[in-house]
Design a protein around this motif. Structure first.
Motif, PDB file in Angstrom:
ATOM      1  N   PRO A   1       0.797  -1.232   0.000  1.00 17.72           N
ATOM      2  CA  PRO A   1       0.000   0.000   0.000  1.00 17.72           C
ATOM      3  C   PRO A   1       0.827   1.278   0.000  1.00 17.72           C
TER       4      PRO A   1
ATOM      5  N   SER B   1      -7.525  -5.900   1.571  1.00 16.98           N
ATOM      6  CA  SER B   1      -8.481  -5.083   0.820  1.00 16.98           C
ATOM      7  C   SER B   1      -9.245  -5.906  -0.210  1.00 16.98           C
ATOM      8  N   TRP B   2      -8.739  -7.120  -0.503  1.00 18.62           N
ATOM      9  CA  TRP B   2      -9.430  -7.992  -1.447  1.00 18.62           C
ATOM     10  C   TRP B   2     -10.397  -8.937  -0.751  1.00 18.62           C
TER      11      TRP B   2
ATOM     12  N   PHE C   1     -13.626  -2.781  -5.582  1.00 14.36           N
ATOM     13  CA  PHE C   1     -12.434  -3.390  -6.165  1.00 14.36           C
ATOM     14  C   PHE C   1     -12.075  -2.730  -7.495  1.00 14.36           C
TER      15      PHE C   1
ATOM     16  N   ASP D   1     -12.591   0.362  -8.220  1.00 14.04           N
ATOM     17  CA  ASP D   1     -11.953   1.628  -7.843  1.00 14.04           C
ATOM     18  C   ASP D   1     -10.495   1.404  -7.433  1.00 14.04           C
ATOM     19  N   GLU D   2     -10.233   0.299  -6.709  1.00 17.46           N
ATOM     20  CA  GLU D   2      -8.865   0.020  -6.279  1.00 17.46           C
ATOM     21  C   GLU D   2      -7.964  -0.274  -7.477  1.00 17.46           C
TER      22      GLU D   2
ATOM     23  N   THR E   1      -7.105   2.889  -9.167  1.00 15.16           N
ATOM     24  CA  THR E   1      -6.141   3.662  -8.383  1.00 15.16           C
ATOM     25  C   THR E   1      -4.727   3.138  -8.588  1.00 15.16           C
TER      26      THR E   1
END
Length: 283
Positions: free
Chosen positions: A41, A84-85, A101, A103-104, A107
């Protein structure tokens, strides 16, 4: 590289990257903190911040991108990213976790794209392993150089993931469609000699010290040219593939948000944590 300018405030509290500057050349070094400069991250948050700052800095005319230690990067730091998954892998994910997901992914894509969009030419100096996300990042650079022991792998297929951060979109214009399909569909490793033959890297140098010296020399040569003309040349060259890359990134982000959750992905993650070979069943 010797610093002859005090670090900019934009670089003061970095965790995963270090920025030095000598004259008109900036040097960005991957620090980890994951093993082998694995990309967690902190990396994905700091990479666009650093390259946007370099883009805006009138004193910087070229950038060298390299890794600390023996390796450029082992790629995505799976243990750090998995939390986060988790909602996506927890059964029948509906629209909300899939949208999050998506959106991630976008990013993370923008983090890599910040390297490509930097108006200052970027030279990647690769030693040791450059895997997965590492290949995504060097694909966004303008020039790639390698040390003789460097190894490369578009390895996402091995962990039940369609590569979605730029390799599949950018490498075709660098190494050709046939080589890209072979690397992406097999997930095989290639050495520096083959990387040079297929055009993934421009030159191979004897060792890590030599490739970094060559990258600095090349960056200095670029920085000696009229800066606005260099930036204009990069901008004009980028037009050739920019729209195709953008469309491809958007498509794969949508595809992965819909289809990435699978028993095979969960198996890949579990096998990684247990240090064993995964057994895929196409589910």
């Amino acid at each position: 590289m010797t610093d002859d300018v005090a670090p900019d405030a934009a670089y003061a509290d970095l965790v995963s990257l270090k920025v030095d500057r000598s004259g008109h050349v900036a040097e960005v070094t991957l620090l980890g903190p994951g093993k082998g400069n694995a990309m967690g991250p902190d990396f994905w948050r700091e990479l666009p911040r650093v390259f946007r700052a370099l883009d805006a800095d009138p004193e910087v005319r070229a950038v060298v991108l390299t890794g600390s230690g023996k390796h450029f990067s082992y790629g995505l730091d799976l243990p750090a990213m998995m939390p986060s998954w988790a909602p996506l892998l927890a059964g029948d994910a509906l629209a909300k976790p899939r949208t999050a997901f998506l959106d991630e992914i976008r990013t993370l894509q923008e983090s890599v794209t910040a390297v490509a969009r930097c108006r200052k030419p970027v030279i990647a100096a690769v030693s040791g392993w450059c895997i997965g996300g590492g290949v995504d990042v060097i694909s966004a650079a303008d020039v790639r150089l390698a040390s003789a022991e460097a190894k490369f792998s578009v390895r996402e297929v091995k962990v039940a993931i369609v590569a979605d951060l730029g390799s599949l979109q950018r490498l075709a214009s660098i190494i050709g469609e046939g080589h890209l399909r072979e690397l992406a569909l097999t997930g095989k490793d290639i050495d520096a000699a083959r990387a040079e033959r297929i055009g993934l890297v421009n030159d191979v140098h004897p060792d890590q010290e030599a490739v970094l010296a060559a990258a600095r020399e090349l960056a200095g040569e670029i920085a000696a040219n009229p800066p606005l003309v260099v930036q204009g040349t990069k901008d004009v060259l980028s037009v050739n593939t920019e729209r195709q890359v953008t469309d491809g990134l958007r498509y794969v982000a949508t595809w992965n948000s819909a289809f990435l959750p699978s028993k095979d992905l969960a198996e890949a993650a579990q096998a990684f944590l247990e240090r064993r070979a995964p057994e895929f069943n196409g589910e």
